[in-house]
Scaffold this motif. Structure first.
Motif, PDB file in Angstrom:
ATOM      1  N   GLU A  38      11.882   6.309   3.057  1.00 51.70           N
ATOM      2  CA  GLU A  38      11.966   5.131   2.190  1.00 51.70           C
ATOM      3  C   GLU A  38      10.848   4.149   2.505  1.00 51.70           C
ATOM      4  N   ARG A  39      10.625   3.905   3.803  1.00 49.45           N
ATOM      5  CA  ARG A  39       9.551   2.979   4.203  1.00 49.45           C
ATOM      6  C   ARG A  39       8.190   3.487   3.733  1.00 49.45           C
ATOM      7  N   ALA A  40       7.964   4.792   3.850  1.00 47.51           N
ATOM      8  CA  ALA A  40       6.686   5.354   3.402  1.00 47.51           C
ATOM      9  C   ALA A  40       6.490   5.135   1.902  1.00 47.51           C
ATOM     10  N   CYS A  41       7.574   5.243   1.135  1.00 45.76           N
ATOM     11  CA  CYS A  41       7.485   4.984  -0.314  1.00 45.76           C
ATOM     12  C   CYS A  41       7.131   3.522  -0.585  1.00 45.76           C
ATOM     13  N   VAL A  42       7.723   2.618   0.188  1.00 52.99           N
ATOM     14  CA  VAL A  42       7.420   1.189   0.048  1.00 52.99           C
ATOM     15  C   VAL A  42       5.971   0.919   0.445  1.00 52.99           C
ATOM     16  N   ARG A  43       5.539   1.553   1.519  1.00 50.24           N
ATOM     17  CA  ARG A  43       4.152   1.377   1.978  1.00 50.24           C
ATOM     18  C   ARG A  43       3.170   1.757   0.875  1.00 50.24           C
ATOM     19  N   LYS A  44       3.452   2.855   0.186  1.00 52.38           N
ATOM     20  CA  LYS A  44       2.571   3.288  -0.903  1.00 52.38           C
ATOM     21  C   LYS A  44       2.531   2.243  -2.012  1.00 52.38           C
ATOM     22  N   GLU A  45       3.681   1.691  -2.376  1.00 49.99           N
ATOM     23  CA  GLU A  45       3.723   0.649  -3.408  1.00 49.99           C
ATOM     24  C   GLU A  45       2.892  -0.566  -2.999  1.00 49.99           C
ATOM     25  N   VAL A  46       3.034  -0.979  -1.729  1.00 51.25           N
ATOM     26  CA  VAL A  46       2.304  -2.148  -1.235  1.00 51.25           C
ATOM     27  C   VAL A  46       0.810  -1.895  -1.270  1.00 51.25           C
ATOM     28  N   ARG A  47       0.403  -0.706  -0.827  1.00 52.22           N
ATOM     29  CA  ARG A  47      -1.023  -0.433  -0.688  1.00 52.22           C
ATOM     30  C   ARG A  47      -1.703  -0.068  -2.002  1.00 52.22           C
ATOM     31  N   ASP A  48      -0.941   0.411  -2.976  1.00 55.05           N
ATOM     32  CA  ASP A  48      -1.584   0.648  -4.279  1.00 55.05           C
ATOM     33  C   ASP A  48      -1.422  -0.539  -5.238  1.00 55.05           C
ATOM     34  N   GLY A  49      -0.791  -1.638  -4.734  1.00 59.17           N
ATOM     35  CA  GLY A  49      -0.711  -2.882  -5.494  1.00 59.17           C
ATOM     36  C   GLY A  49       0.390  -2.939  -6.530  1.00 59.17           C
ATOM     37  N   THR A  50       1.313  -1.986  -6.521  1.00 60.20           N
ATOM     38  CA  THR A  50       2.371  -1.975  -7.537  1.00 60.20           C
ATOM     39  C   THR A  50       3.663  -2.639  -7.052  1.00 60.20           C
ATOM     40  N   TYR A  51       3.740  -2.994  -5.781  1.00 66.72           N
ATOM     41  CA  TYR A  51       4.990  -3.556  -5.279  1.00 66.72           C
ATOM     42  C   TYR A  51       5.219  -4.966  -5.832  1.00 66.72           C
TER      43      TYR A  51
END
Length: 426
Positions: free
Chosen positions: A295-308
């Motif tokens: 779950e954290r890895a999925c959140v990390r991806k959102e944060v780093r690709d700017g979609t979070y």
């Protein structure tokens, strides 16, 4: 409501050395609970430190940690830190008489540093820190700021570790039923005083983080600690909010010993040793922390690709001192990779509070705090803003996102500094 008449907490007030009788009372209060659990505390190499002041670091998962800490340090007096909601629960006069220092979570406080030194250098007590500053969400270690390394160097006293196992699986925060199961701890010196002076902050923090590494579910499984409470999986959906089968968020639920997804219908049973088993098909994650890491890895991806982006209507309360929470009606909560914005009205005035990404390394969340709902606490030096959310099962993701946003902002700041230094050298 006149904000000028509200009493704020006095963080600069000097702490007391708890009397022998108060220390004994604390020890006796925890004795029965630990005896029922068959608790064990193993001390290693502590002989020369007995009766002397030192800094004690403890990992944190449930209230049982305080009982273990008091047993481990008895009969010597201790001072420790507690956040203001604890003062609100147990009253400020009682906490101060027990030698407890108040703190707002994730806010720098020079007064706290001064008072820690005062306890060690003048009161000659043991000072206890839970440096993760919050309960573990999944039984594993949490983020510890580098500022702890600077504090250790500043204090120049021996540092001791109390490593606890079992308190998380006995009572995880998403399942507040205390199963009264076995707990244990190992207590050992981490740094000698002269060693602290010789090491850098990075070297100190590397050793501290290594000491704090833990996985309570792995410990339970490896040691065959059986927890057969019929409702042991109740609340697990608050941690495992994202379905590992279909990927839907906020659709998982739990009851008794079972976690299930309301969208795709998949079900997992939690056995007596903390492992998950799919009722049909593949078991995506038998080990619960592996699911939360995904779950954290999925959140990390959102944060780093700017979609979070997270936004919600909240019920807003504040805790300026220790005496009472003030209710302020509805507001809004917004989190993006730039930081957190809270808007509403407090004490009869408009509130527009922004906490930038670099100012918030983590966030204090609570699952159904005192039966009033899931919430997050965002603090300034003068006040704590308690945000109760409308959306279901959002606080775990909010916690992951806050840390991942901080990590990304820290990396970007470091890159900018290195680029600037490179330009100067050209």
């Amino acid at each position: 409501m006149n904000e000028d008449k509200i009493k704020h907490f006095d963080f600069a007030k000097k702490p007391h050395k708890p009397s022998f009788l108060l220390s004994l009372a604390k020890h006796l209060l925890c004795f029965g609970d630990l005896k029922k659990r068959g608790a064990q505390i193993r001390k290693h190499g502590m002989g020369e430190l007995e009766g002397k002041p030192y800094l004690l670091l403890v990992n944190h998962a449930s209230m049982a940690d305080f009982s273990l800490m008091l047993r481990a340090t008895h009969p010597y007096p201790v001072n420790n830190v507690m956040t203001l909601e604890g003062f609100n629960t147990y009253t400020e006069p009682l906490m101060r008489s027990l030698g407890v220092l108040g703190k707002r979570k994730f806010v720098s406080d020079v007064s706290l540093v001064r008072n820690i030194k005062y306890c060690l250098d003048t009161l000659h007590t043991i000072f206890v820190l839970f440096p993760e500053a919050r309960y573990s969400l999944d039984g594993c270690d949490s983020y510890i700021p580098d500022s702890l390394g600077g504090l250790i160097r500043l204090l120049r006293v021996p540092v001791v570790m109390l490593k606890i196992h079992g308190s998380f699986v006995s009572q995880p925060q998403w399942n507040k039923i205390d199963k009264k199961t076995y707990v244990e701890a190992d207590m050992y010196p981490l740094f000698a005083a002269d060693e602290v002076r010789a090491l850098s902050v990075d070297e100190i923090m590397a050793k501290v983080r290594d000491a704090f590494r833990c996985d309570d579910f792995a410990w339970q499984y490896e040691n065959r600690i059986r927890i057969d409470h019929p409702r042991r999986a109740e609340g697990l959906h608050a941690l495992l909010y994202k379905c590992a089968a279909c990927g839907a968020e906020g659709e998982t639920d739990s009851a008794d010993d079972t976690l299930f997804c309301r969208k795709c219908g998949k079900r997992w049973r939690m056995d007596e040793y903390g492992r998950l088993h799919a009722e049909t098909g593949e078991t995506e994650f038998a080990h619960i922390p592996d699911w939360s890491k995904w779950e954290r890895a999925c959140v990390r991806k959102e944060v780093r690709d700017g979609t979070y982006r997270f936004e919600d209507v909240i019920r807003l309360e504040t805790l300026p001192g220790s005496k009472r929470f003030y209710r302020h009606g509805k507001g809004t909560f917004l989190q993006t990779p730039e930081g957190i914005t809270i808007r509403g009205s407090c004490y009869g005035k408009p509130l527009d509070l922004f906490k930038g990404a670099l100012t918030l390394p983590s966030i204090h969340i609570e699952y159904d705090y005192l039966g009033r709902g899931d919430c997050a606490d965002v603090s300034t030096p003068d006040d704590s803003y308690w945000c109760y959310f409308t959306k279901r099962d959002c606080v775990t993701k909010l916690s992951f996102a806050t840390e991942e946003i901080f990590f990304l902002a820290s990396e970007q700041l470091k890159e900018r500094k290195e680029a600037s230094a490179h330009e100067k050298d050209r």
